[in-house]
Design an enzyme around this catalytic site. Structure first.
Site, PDB file in Angstrom:
ATOM      1  NE  ARG A  63      -4.186   1.578   2.100  1.00 20.90           N
ATOM      2  CZ  ARG A  63      -4.365   2.336   3.165  1.00 20.90           C
ATOM      3  NH1 ARG A  63      -3.737   2.049   4.512  1.00 20.90           N
ATOM      4  NH2 ARG A  63      -5.503   3.191   3.060  1.00 20.90           N
ATOM      5  CG  HIS A  67      -1.662   4.992  -0.569  1.00 20.51           C
ATOM      6  ND1 HIS A  67      -2.439   5.716   0.482  1.00 20.51           N
ATOM      7  CD2 HIS A  67      -2.329   4.220  -1.091  1.00 20.51           C
ATOM      8  CE1 HIS A  67      -3.517   5.007   0.486  1.00 20.51           C
ATOM      9  NE2 HIS A  67      -3.466   4.048  -0.378  1.00 20.51           N
ATOM     10  CB  VAL A  71       0.906  11.573  -4.376  1.00 17.52           C
ATOM     11  CG1 VAL A  71       1.115  13.154  -3.921  1.00 17.52           C
ATOM     12  CG2 VAL A  71      -0.239  11.018  -3.697  1.00 17.52           C
ATOM     13  CB  SER A  77       6.610  12.731  -2.250  1.00 21.55           C
ATOM     14  OG  SER A  77       5.551  11.533  -2.913  1.00 21.55           O
ATOM     15  CG  ASN A  95      -1.638   8.476   2.684  1.00 17.36           C
ATOM     16  OD1 ASN A  95      -1.970   7.296   2.275  1.00 17.36           O
ATOM     17  ND2 ASN A  95      -0.692   9.595   2.312  1.00 17.36           N
ATOM     18  CG  HIS A 195      -8.245  -3.772  -1.746  1.00 23.75           C
ATOM     19  ND1 HIS A 195      -9.103  -3.030  -1.733  1.00 23.75           N
ATOM     20  CD2 HIS A 195      -6.848  -3.143  -1.302  1.00 23.75           C
ATOM     21  CE1 HIS A 195      -8.550  -1.686  -1.487  1.00 23.75           C
ATOM     22  NE2 HIS A 195      -7.205  -1.821  -1.264  1.00 23.75           N
ATOM     23  CB  THR A 243      -6.938 -15.849   2.323  1.00 18.54           C
ATOM     24  OG1 THR A 243      -7.143 -15.185   1.123  1.00 18.54           O
ATOM     25  CG2 THR A 243      -7.684 -17.171   2.381  1.00 18.54           C
TER      26      THR A 243
END
Length: 324
Positions: A63, A67, A71, A77, A95, A195, A243
């Protein structure tokens, strides 16, 4: 659609085999082969140890990379702490109190600096490799990571709020958000397959439990009631699929059963026979194809607007810009 599915990985390999950064310099798989031949093995070791200690950490590292790249490109960053002159990305809506794993990145950076006898490997490259190594450690297939990114010297809270998709978006908003990054509907569906790992906080799935009808399996909703009441604490976690520490296709099977924890996930499968529905069914029934296309999509994600050449810097400490 079938033709698109068959040729996607071939196209991705041809188009994205050398992602160009702001300076036009291409990323390469062997970027650190001469400057620090121990770099990748060191990252893999620290990631593996972190996941053994806490299997949930693998999802967190994936993740972080996602993320970061959404950006202003894959430039590290997201790792910058706020300063008196800059409010960075860590407290952005998507975040704040949600993205984690910064301490693991710190540990990787320290270990790599030691292995390389100096400051050689960028924080942005560490994020990309750590995401791949997390996928593999949790049972997924490996894929090439192209390297040579450099690190941003600034970060923006506003840019993060504007760019990172939130868990309340409908499908058209998600498609538009990904399109703004040069990513397709197929990229959206296959990257959302990440996910299959990890958890979400109650604040992000409460509204789905109590205010959505028609797409949520009642028995699944009932299983979440005690964990996430209509009002109260926002922090209780629920897994994104059955799972949460295994890279598999249970996520897609859950979407087809109305077991998506987040509104955005269920938007990918609405039972109306559209392209998104067909992609979900395709990946639910084809684990090998999912693994292949996921790797190609991660390669594409990792090539979003990297800084290369003389752009940016290689940070000594991933949390702060280098001091002159």
């Amino acid at each position: 659609m079938a033709a698109i599915l068959v040729c996607f990985s071939i196209i991705a390999t041809v188009v994205f085999a050398g992602s160009s950064g702001a300076s036009g310099q291409e990323l390469t798989a062997d970027y650190y082969e001469e400057s620090c031949p121990l770099a990748l093995a060191t990252i893999k070791f620290v990631v593996g140890a972190a996941i053994v200690k806490e299997p949930r950490m693998g999802a967190s590292l994936v993740r972080l990379h996602f993320h970061d790249c959404f950006v202003n490109g894959c430039d590290g960053s997201i790792l910058l702490d706020d300063t008196d002159d800059m409010i960075g990305e860590k407290t952005a809506k998507a975040n704040n109190m949600s993205v984690r794993g910064y301490d693991v990145i710190d540990a990787i950076k320290s270990a790599v600096n030691t292995a390389c006898l100096g400051n050689v490997v960028s924080c942005a490259d560490i994020l990309a490799v750590a995401a791949r190594d997390s996928i593999v450690a949790l049972g997924g297939s490996s894929y090439d990571v192209l390297l040579g990114r450099r690190d941003a010297t600034t970060a923006s809270l506003d840019d993060a709020d504007d760019s990172i998709p939130n868990p309340f978006m409908d499908l058209p908003e998600l498609v538009a958000n990904f399109k703004s990054q040069g990513l397709t509907l197929q990229d959206l569906v296959v990257l959302s397959g990440a996910h299959t790992l990890g958890y979400s906080r109650c604040v992000f799935y409460r509204d789905r439990i109590y205010n959505e009808t028609g797409t949520l399996d009642p028995s699944y909703a009932a299983s979440l009631d005690a964990r996430c009441p209509p009002t109260g604490e926002d922090e209780p976690l629920a897994s994104l699929d059955d799972t949460p520490t295994t890279m598999d296709t249970d996520y897609y099977q859950g979407l087809m059963q109305g077991h998506a924890l987040l509104h955005t996930d269920q938007q990918l499968y609405r039972g109306r026979g559209g392209d998104s529905d067909r992609l979900v069914r395709h990946y639910a029934g084809n684990p090998d194809k999912f693994a292949e296309d996921f790797g190609a999509a991660m390669l594409k994600l990792g090539g979003l607007r990297p800084l290369t050449g003389e752009e940016g810097e290689v940070r000594e400490d991933c949390r702060v810009v280098n001091q002159e």
